[in-house]
Design an enzyme around this catalytic site. Structure first.
Site, mmCIF file in Angstrom:
data_model
loop_
_atom_site.group_PDB
_atom_site.id
_atom_site.type_symbol
_atom_site.label_atom_id
_atom_site.label_comp_id
_atom_site.label_asym_id
_atom_site.label_seq_id
_atom_site.Cartn_x
_atom_site.Cartn_y
_atom_site.Cartn_z
ATOM 1 N N GLY A 91 1.036 -1.076 -0.192
ATOM 2 C CA GLY A 91 0.308 -0.080 -0.102
ATOM 3 C C GLY A 91 0.950 1.291 -0.316
ATOM 4 O O GLY A 91 1.883 1.315 0.154
ATOM 5 N N GLN A 142 2.526 10.126 1.619
ATOM 6 C CA GLN A 142 4.231 9.653 1.944
ATOM 7 C C GLN A 142 5.036 10.034 1.732
ATOM 8 O O GLN A 142 5.780 9.951 0.814
ATOM 9 C CB GLN A 142 4.142 7.651 2.040
ATOM 10 C CG GLN A 142 3.135 7.026 3.453
ATOM 11 C CD GLN A 142 2.542 5.571 2.924
ATOM 12 O OE1 GLN A 142 2.318 5.101 2.231
ATOM 13 N NE2 GLN A 142 4.646 5.251 3.790
ATOM 14 N N CYS A 166 5.713 -0.398 7.529
ATOM 15 C CA CYS A 166 5.592 1.144 6.902
ATOM 16 C C CYS A 166 6.703 1.081 5.857
ATOM 17 O O CYS A 166 7.867 1.645 6.386
ATOM 18 C CB CYS A 166 5.412 2.313 8.176
ATOM 19 S SG CYS A 166 4.655 3.486 6.598
ATOM 20 N N LEU A 167 6.467 1.189 5.106
ATOM 21 C CA LEU A 167 8.053 2.291 3.934
ATOM 22 C C LEU A 167 8.294 3.217 4.606
ATOM 23 O O LEU A 167 9.351 4.099 4.369
ATOM 24 C CB LEU A 167 7.037 2.581 2.612
ATOM 25 C CG LEU A 167 6.819 1.107 1.537
ATOM 26 C CD1 LEU A 167 5.379 1.664 0.553
ATOM 27 C CD2 LEU A 167 8.059 0.613 1.716
ATOM 28 N N HIS A 221 -4.239 1.509 7.637
ATOM 29 C CA HIS A 221 -3.468 1.173 8.161
ATOM 30 C C HIS A 221 -3.050 2.788 6.684
ATOM 31 O O HIS A 221 -2.225 4.196 7.555
ATOM 32 C CB HIS A 221 -1.770 0.406 7.393
ATOM 33 C CG HIS A 221 -0.402 0.771 7.555
ATOM 34 N ND1 HIS A 221 -0.157 0.545 8.287
ATOM 35 C CD2 HIS A 221 0.155 1.573 6.563
ATOM 36 C CE1 HIS A 221 1.306 1.140 8.552
ATOM 37 N NE2 HIS A 221 1.538 1.887 7.224
ATOM 38 N N GLU A 222 -3.013 2.727 5.670
ATOM 39 C CA GLU A 222 -3.452 3.867 3.916
ATOM 40 C C GLU A 222 -4.107 4.970 5.105
ATOM 41 O O GLU A 222 -3.706 6.242 4.523
ATOM 42 C CB GLU A 222 -3.419 3.310 3.127
ATOM 43 C CG GLU A 222 -3.178 2.176 2.706
ATOM 44 C CD GLU A 222 -1.450 2.055 2.499
ATOM 45 O OE1 GLU A 222 -1.022 3.566 2.992
ATOM 46 O OE2 GLU A 222 -0.712 1.246 2.998
ATOM 47 N N HIS A 267 -2.331 7.693 7.016
ATOM 48 C CA HIS A 267 -1.349 8.481 7.056
ATOM 49 C C HIS A 267 -2.185 9.495 6.430
ATOM 50 O O HIS A 267 -1.496 10.854 6.626
ATOM 51 C CB HIS A 267 -0.812 7.989 5.325
ATOM 52 C CG HIS A 267 0.056 7.139 6.251
ATOM 53 N ND1 HIS A 267 1.677 6.875 6.356
ATOM 54 C CD2 HIS A 267 0.583 5.432 5.823
ATOM 55 C CE1 HIS A 267 2.102 5.578 6.418
ATOM 56 N NE2 HIS A 267 2.097 5.280 6.152
HETATM 57 O O1 GNR Z 1 4.262 -1.953 2.620
HETATM 58 C C1 GNR Z 1 3.675 -2.852 3.480
HETATM 59 N N1 GNR Z 1 3.489 -3.420 4.352
HETATM 60 C C2 GNR Z 1 2.281 -3.266 5.712
HETATM 61 C C3 GNR Z 1 1.997 -4.909 6.178
HETATM 62 C C4 GNR Z 1 1.372 -4.512 7.304
HETATM 63 C C5 GNR Z 1 0.463 -3.989 7.539
HETATM 64 C C6 GNR Z 1 0.638 -2.795 6.692
HETATM 65 C C7 GNR Z 1 1.487 -2.276 5.890
HETATM 66 S S1 GNR Z 1 1.119 -1.055 4.329
HETATM 67 C C8 GNR Z 1 2.877 -1.779 3.442
HETATM 68 C C9 GNR Z 1 2.990 -0.008 2.851
HETATM 69 C C10 GNR Z 1 3.225 0.558 3.533
HETATM 70 O O2 GNR Z 1 4.088 2.022 4.485
HETATM 71 N N2 GNR Z 1 1.911 1.959 3.199
HETATM 72 O O3 GNR Z 1 1.530 2.877 3.775
HETATM 73 NI NI NI Z 2 2.572 3.350 6.261
#
Ligand code: GNR
Ligand code: NI
Length: 169
Positions: A46, A51, A91-92, A133-134, A137
């Protein structure tokens, strides 16, 4: 197409609240393509516009293993949430750090697609985790905000150390 730079925690710009998108234009669709390319290249499941320092309500998600389930959510809203599930998240914007987070297990999300058409879908499992999660953000929230103050302090120390090492390397 282009690979975009991803902001890293604790960059204050990750705290910006995203604004709604009022028109889905060709220019926006090009940006969506760049977001997918950036997410796949990372690789991640995601990516939120926040980001990549664009503060508009837009996220892309693909939890498949073969890039076969791309989803783009514009102005997403969670219309229903139930149950609870703990999942290890990453998270990236917080590279090489993973922690358990509790979220709703089943959700419904309403959004516009890349043609500006409204849709609503149900999600569970990793798909539901990733969407939540997204959407966080877009509100300027990160998964590490759910951790205990002690864990957050340790994470900041670890990042400080790594940053210093990189500066002297
Ligand atoms: O790549 C991602 N893996 C992930 C694994 C578990 C829960 C959430 C994520 S999202 C993350 C990519 C990211 O940072 N998206 O904002
Ligand atoms: Ni993230």
């Amino acid at each position: 197409m282009a690979i975009l730079d991803i902001l890293r925690f604790p960059d204050a710009r990750l705290r910006t609240k995203a604004k709604p998108i009022d028109e889905v234009t060709d220019e926006l669709r090009q940006f969506i393509d760049d977001m997918f390319e950036t997410m796949y290249e990372a690789p991640g499941i995601g990516l939120a516009a926040t980001q990549v320092n664009i503060h508009k309500q837009l996220v892309v998600v693909d939890v498949s293993e073969d890039k076969s389930e791309p989803y783009c959510f514009i102005n997403p809203v969670i219309t229903h949430a139930e149950g609870e599930d703990v999942c290890q998240e990453g998270c990236l914007s917080v590279p090489e750090y993973y922690a358990d987070v509790s979220r709703a297990e089943n959700i419904k999300v309403k959004a516009l697609d890349r043609d500006g058409k409204e849709f609503e879908i149900e999600a569970d499992g990793l798909f539901a985790v990733c969407i939540q999660h997204e959407l966080d953000h877009l509100k300027g929230k990160l998964f590490v905000d759910y951790l205990s103050p002690l864990k957050q302090k340790r994470l900041l120390k670890k990042i400080e150390k790594l940053t210093k090492q990189n500066a002297t390397a």
